[in-house]
Design a protein around this motif. Structure first.
Motif, PDB file in Angstrom:
ATOM      1  N   GLN A  49       2.252  -1.139 -15.351  1.00  0.00           N
ATOM      2  CA  GLN A  49       3.549  -1.554 -14.821  1.00  0.00           C
ATOM      3  C   GLN A  49       4.273  -0.292 -14.385  1.00  0.00           C
ATOM      4  O   GLN A  49       4.432   0.651 -15.169  1.00  0.00           O
ATOM      5  CB  GLN A  49       4.367  -2.288 -15.894  1.00  0.00           C
ATOM      6  CG  GLN A  49       5.667  -2.890 -15.387  1.00  0.00           C
ATOM      7  CD  GLN A  49       5.451  -4.189 -14.619  1.00  0.00           C
ATOM      8  OE1 GLN A  49       4.549  -4.948 -14.960  1.00  0.00           O
ATOM      9  NE2 GLN A  49       6.255  -4.420 -13.605  1.00  0.00           N
ATOM     10  N   GLU A  91      -5.014   1.646 -13.060  1.00  0.00           N
ATOM     11  CA  GLU A  91      -4.872   0.287 -12.535  1.00  0.00           C
ATOM     12  C   GLU A  91      -4.398  -0.651 -13.637  1.00  0.00           C
ATOM     13  O   GLU A  91      -4.858  -0.595 -14.775  1.00  0.00           O
ATOM     14  CB  GLU A  91      -6.201  -0.198 -11.953  1.00  0.00           C
ATOM     15  CG  GLU A  91      -6.575   0.498 -10.659  1.00  0.00           C
ATOM     16  CD  GLU A  91      -7.836  -0.091 -10.028  1.00  0.00           C
ATOM     17  OE1 GLU A  91      -8.374  -1.082 -10.586  1.00  0.00           O
ATOM     18  OE2 GLU A  91      -8.279   0.428  -8.988  1.00  0.00           O
ATOM     19  N   GLY A  92      -3.466  -1.513 -13.272  1.00  0.00           N
ATOM     20  CA  GLY A  92      -2.898  -2.464 -14.212  1.00  0.00           C
ATOM     21  C   GLY A  92      -1.592  -2.006 -14.830  1.00  0.00           C
ATOM     22  O   GLY A  92      -0.895  -2.802 -15.472  1.00  0.00           O
ATOM     23  N   VAL A 144       0.682  -1.297  -4.861  1.00  0.00           N
ATOM     24  CA  VAL A 144       1.624  -1.774  -5.869  1.00  0.00           C
ATOM     25  C   VAL A 144       2.206  -3.095  -5.394  1.00  0.00           C
ATOM     26  O   VAL A 144       2.658  -3.214  -4.251  1.00  0.00           O
ATOM     27  CB  VAL A 144       2.760  -0.755  -6.101  1.00  0.00           C
ATOM     28  CG1 VAL A 144       3.781  -1.307  -7.095  1.00  0.00           C
ATOM     29  CG2 VAL A 144       2.202   0.565  -6.591  1.00  0.00           C
ATOM     30  N   SER A 145       2.205  -4.091  -6.264  1.00  0.00           N
ATOM     31  CA  SER A 145       2.793  -5.386  -5.884  1.00  0.00           C
ATOM     32  C   SER A 145       3.385  -6.071  -7.111  1.00  0.00           C
ATOM     33  O   SER A 145       3.229  -5.615  -8.232  1.00  0.00           O
ATOM     34  CB  SER A 145       1.735  -6.274  -5.230  1.00  0.00           C
ATOM     35  OG  SER A 145       0.693  -6.544  -6.131  1.00  0.00           O
ATOM     36  N   SER A 153       0.831  -1.211   0.000  1.00  0.00           N
ATOM     37  CA  SER A 153       0.000   0.000   0.000  1.00  0.00           C
ATOM     38  C   SER A 153       0.858   1.250   0.000  1.00  0.00           C
ATOM     39  O   SER A 153       1.852   1.344   0.730  1.00  0.00           O
ATOM     40  CB  SER A 153      -0.915   0.009   1.225  1.00  0.00           C
ATOM     41  OG  SER A 153      -1.855  -1.036   1.162  1.00  0.00           O
ATOM     42  N   GLY A 199       6.771  -2.845  -9.932  1.00  0.00           N
ATOM     43  CA  GLY A 199       5.614  -3.716  -9.738  1.00  0.00           C
ATOM     44  C   GLY A 199       4.456  -3.315 -10.625  1.00  0.00           C
ATOM     45  O   GLY A 199       4.612  -2.545 -11.579  1.00  0.00           O
ATOM     46  N   VAL A 200       3.279  -3.845 -10.291  1.00  0.00           N
ATOM     47  CA  VAL A 200       2.046  -3.561 -11.032  1.00  0.00           C
ATOM     48  C   VAL A 200       1.099  -2.822 -10.105  1.00  0.00           C
ATOM     49  O   VAL A 200       0.959  -3.152  -8.925  1.00  0.00           O
ATOM     50  CB  VAL A 200       1.389  -4.862 -11.526  1.00  0.00           C
ATOM     51  CG1 VAL A 200       0.056  -4.577 -12.202  1.00  0.00           C
ATOM     52  CG2 VAL A 200       2.327  -5.598 -12.491  1.00  0.00           C
ATOM     53  N   LEU A 201       0.460  -1.792 -10.647  1.00  0.00           N
ATOM     54  CA  LEU A 201      -0.518  -1.036  -9.869  1.00  0.00           C
ATOM     55  C   LEU A 201      -1.790  -1.873  -9.768  1.00  0.00           C
ATOM     56  O   LEU A 201      -2.576  -1.947 -10.704  1.00  0.00           O
ATOM     57  CB  LEU A 201      -0.808   0.315 -10.530  1.00  0.00           C
ATOM     58  CG  LEU A 201      -1.702   1.254  -9.713  1.00  0.00           C
ATOM     59  CD1 LEU A 201      -0.956   1.782  -8.504  1.00  0.00           C
ATOM     60  CD2 LEU A 201      -2.189   2.420 -10.570  1.00  0.00           C
ATOM     61  N   ARG A 202      -1.970  -2.504  -8.598  1.00  0.00           N
ATOM     62  CA  ARG A 202      -3.108  -3.408  -8.415  1.00  0.00           C
ATOM     63  C   ARG A 202      -4.401  -2.663  -8.093  1.00  0.00           C
ATOM     64  O   ARG A 202      -5.500  -3.129  -8.443  1.00  0.00           O
ATOM     65  CB  ARG A 202      -2.794  -4.391  -7.276  1.00  0.00           C
ATOM     66  CG  ARG A 202      -1.556  -5.213  -7.497  1.00  0.00           C
ATOM     67  CD  ARG A 202      -1.705  -6.148  -8.691  1.00  0.00           C
ATOM     68  NE  ARG A 202      -0.511  -6.976  -8.875  1.00  0.00           N
ATOM     69  CZ  ARG A 202      -0.333  -7.797  -9.901  1.00  0.00           C
ATOM     70  NH1 ARG A 202      -1.266  -7.879 -10.849  1.00  0.00           N
ATOM     71  NH2 ARG A 202       0.777  -8.510 -10.003  1.00  0.00           N
ATOM     72  N   ALA A 203      -4.268  -1.533  -7.419  1.00  0.00           N
ATOM     73  CA  ALA A 203      -5.480  -0.796  -7.028  1.00  0.00           C
ATOM     74  C   ALA A 203      -5.161   0.685  -6.941  1.00  0.00           C
ATOM     75  O   ALA A 203      -4.068   1.074  -6.517  1.00  0.00           O
ATOM     76  CB  ALA A 203      -6.008  -1.306  -5.694  1.00  0.00           C
TER      77      ALA A 203
END
Length: 659
Positions: free
Chosen positions: A611, A608-609, A658-659, A592, A636-640
């Motif tokens: 890279q 979102e989504g 980000v994960s 987070s 990482g990837v922006l998950r939310a």
């Protein structure tokens, strides 16, 4: 004759003007926004008028409300202070059109100097050296590096250094947006960027009869984000020949535009000794106290006298000694100068009482500069204890000023005062200021505008061992306070046993990480894990004395709820108690990205989504009149994405994951 003066400002400068009004017998009138209803400048004025709202745009930037406030309060003059509408020609005209006296130069002069582009053209015509203006659309590789500047700007807003043509469009767009938000005018221009330049300026004072005073220069080179942090007079980089040239150029500038009142002509001093006109500030400057300290003048008193038609003597008083001012900001230098917020519980210099947190140690400017013992420090602040530092206004908490017969003495006096000050509340740049004042390069006079980027001075004054000792003192003081409050056998140390038992354990969040203190106090004294060379001499709820390897160290401990501030010669340490058991729901999802401060979301640069890479700007927050990019902590990837443009967020709000 001015009998009642409305101060169209807030905070420190409002209190400064009120102080001179009191000395002159002029009745001061304050204005206040809703967040400032309980502010000191309101309490210290004879009358006060509410400006409904919270933001500057709704309050202190409303010329119609300010003029109406002056008329309703029966004022006959208006002092604009600095910032807000102090350099707004339309406001000056509105004041004059209402039949009031304007404390400042004529509106025509303000308008002429309000545009940096037009001001440079006027100065070039007067023979004052200027840097060439570059059209942003025509900048070439040969022109780099360039400085993007807001034409109507100031205070570092709308300013960007650009070293690559590829970066220029984005930096111009960002500068335009910031300038439009801060000044209502997004016009920007470019000029050559002078590497390792120094920022020097000349205070001028001009009456209505043609006399112009130009004082010795102030050096304002030490800056962060193009905003001044430290100012001094005279400049260690200026000799008598250059000083005379600067005064002559400033006099020519003031004479050319028909200046009246107090103002400042600012110059950029290149390493080769050439200097170039930057701008004219048609108002009082934040750093005016250093000039007051070496001359013995009250510049606000002269502003009012000139507005009443007084004549200046033929020449100004000579300067004596050296004065240095630092700006104490609520910010975290190690985190990109991130502003900090929250209640300010206490702000005192050594020698002040707990309730005397915002008055000058010696409020007499004349005595202040003339003394060499007790009158060498001054504190100008717009806040008192329990003031909540919010996001609506500039993060400056106070100005601390020191005078000395020499530059070295002034720097030493100021560094000692800052190091020994009680600053209990939001994080500040205090430790950085002390390190600057004690740095060999600064003491040698070698501080240009890149000083804070070329020297890493963000480490706290208290090293890891000092933080550990401070945490131990906090634990002992807490135990003493608990014992004093006990209903049964008050005064018996907490955890005391006839026989050895398990140690007491307390955790604190310190500047350099979490600390766990395990200790026991019994008939044999103090036993603490990791402190084999430490003995307990004295401990109470607010004072602990430790013997550290044969050296006695007194530590002052002050607690405000879970916040604990420990002050000692080892360096000031701010701690936060860590509860033994975490509250349910406190955990956040891994990865987070949290808002580092309260603010408004002004840009979301990802979806979102996406890279993302480490250090990439994801969300831009605006707080305290500046924009701050919140960056990805890693690849990482922006998950939310949890926020949108226009959202108001609190510190700790989850912005994205980000994960």
């Amino acid at each position: 004759m001015i009998t009642r003066l409305l101060v169209a400002n807030r905070g420190e400068i409002a209190r400064r003007v009120v102080r001179t009004c009191r000395a002159l017998g002029v009745s001061p009138v304050a204005v206040f926004s809703d967040p400032d209803a309980g502010a000191p400048h309101v309490a210290e004025s004879d009358l006060a008028v509410r400006l409904p709202g919270a933001t500057p745009a709704d309050t202190y930037l409303r010329s119609d409300l300010l003029v109406r406030a002056a008329l309703d309060a029966g004022a006959d003059a208006v002092h604009p202070g600095y910032g807000f509408l102090s350099e707004n020609a339309d406001f000056a005209r509105a004041v004059l059109d209402a039949g009031l006296t304007w404390i400042g130069p004529p509106p025509e002069v303000i308008a002429a100097m309000g545009s940096k582009v037009e001001a440079k053209e006027l100065m070039a015509g007067a023979g004052v050296p200027v840097l060439p203006e570059l059209d942003p659309a025509e900048v070439t590789e040969r022109d780099l590096p360039v400085l993007v500047k807001a034409s109507a700007g100031g205070g570092g807003r709308g300013m960007r250094v650009v070293r690559s043509l590829a970066d220029l469009p984005a930096e111009i767009a960002a500068a335009e947006a910031e300038a439009a938000s801060a000044f209502g005018d997004g016009t920007v221009f470019c000029e050559p960027y002078v590497e390792r330049g120094r920022h020097v300026e000349v205070q001028v004072l001009a009456d209505q009869h043609g006399t112009v005073w130009a004082f010795d220069e102030r050096d304002c080179s030490l800056q962060r984000r193009h905003q001044k942090v430290l100012e001094e007079t005279p400049s260690p980089a200026v000799d008598e020949k250059l000083r005379a040239a600067l005064r002559s150029a400033a006099t020519a500038a003031a004479t050319t535009i028909g200046y009246v009142g107090a103002g400042t002509v600012e110059f950029l001093l290149a390493p080769d000794g050439q200097f170039f006109f930057l701008e004219t500030n048609t108002r009082l400057q934040v750093e005016h106290p250093v000039t007051e300290c070496v001359t013995g003048l009250d510049l606000v008193r002269w502003q009012l006298a000139i507005a009443e038609g007084a004549r200046l003597p033929a020449t100004p008083p000579p300067a004596r000694g050296h004065a240095i001012e630092v700006r104490l900001y609520a910010e975290v230098p190690a985190e990109g100068w991130r502003p900090s917020t929250g209640p300010l519980h206490r702000l005192t210099l050594p020698g002040q009482g707990a309730d005397d947190s915002t008055s000058t140690v010696d409020s007499s400017v004349v005595e202040f500069q003339a003394g060499e013992a007790d009158h060498g420090l001054r504190l100008d602040s717009g806040i008192v204890g329990s003031t909540v530092v919010g996001t609506h206004y500039d993060p400056m908490l106070a100005k601390v000023i020191a005078w000395g017969p020499t530059r070295t003495e002034a720097a030493r006096r100021l560094a000692a005062a800052l190091a020994g000050a009680r600053v209990h509340g939001p994080a500040t740049n205090r430790d950085l200021l002390v390190r600057v004042l004690r740095h060999p390069a600064f003491l040698a006079g070698d501080a240009d505008t890149a000083f804070l980027t070329s020297h890493d001075l963000t480490a706290p004054l208290a090293d890891r061992r000092a933080q550990e000792l401070s945490a131990l003192a906090a634990a002992l003081a807490d135990a003493a306070a608990n014992a004093a409050r006990a209903r049964v056998q008050p005064g018996v140390p907490a955890g005391w046993r006839n026989l050895p038992s398990q140690p007491e354990r307390k955790k604190y969040q310190a500047p350099e990480g979490e600390l766990e203190i395990a200790y026991r106090v019994d008939r044999d004294g103090l036993t603490a894990e990791g402190f084999s060379d430490v003995a307990l001499v004295e401990h109470g709820a607010e004072r602990v004395v430790l013997d550290v390897a044969g050296v006695r160290v007194p530590l002052s401990v002050t607690a405000y709820g879970d916040e604990v501030f420990v002050d000692s010669a080892l360096g000031p340490v701010a701690l936060r108690r860590v509860p033994r058991f975490a509250e349910p729901g406190e955990a956040v999802a891994e990865g987070s990205l949290l808002a580092p401060m309260p603010g408004s979301v002004v840009a979301v640069e990802v979806v979102e989504g996406d890279q993302v890479h480490s250090g990439q700007s994801l969300v831009v927050l605006e707080a305290m009149k500046m924009r701050h990019a919140v960056r990805a902590p890693g690849d990482g990837v922006l998950r939310a994405l949890r926020v949108a443009v226009g959202d108001q967020v609190d510190a700790g709000t989850v912005l994205a994951v980000v994960s």
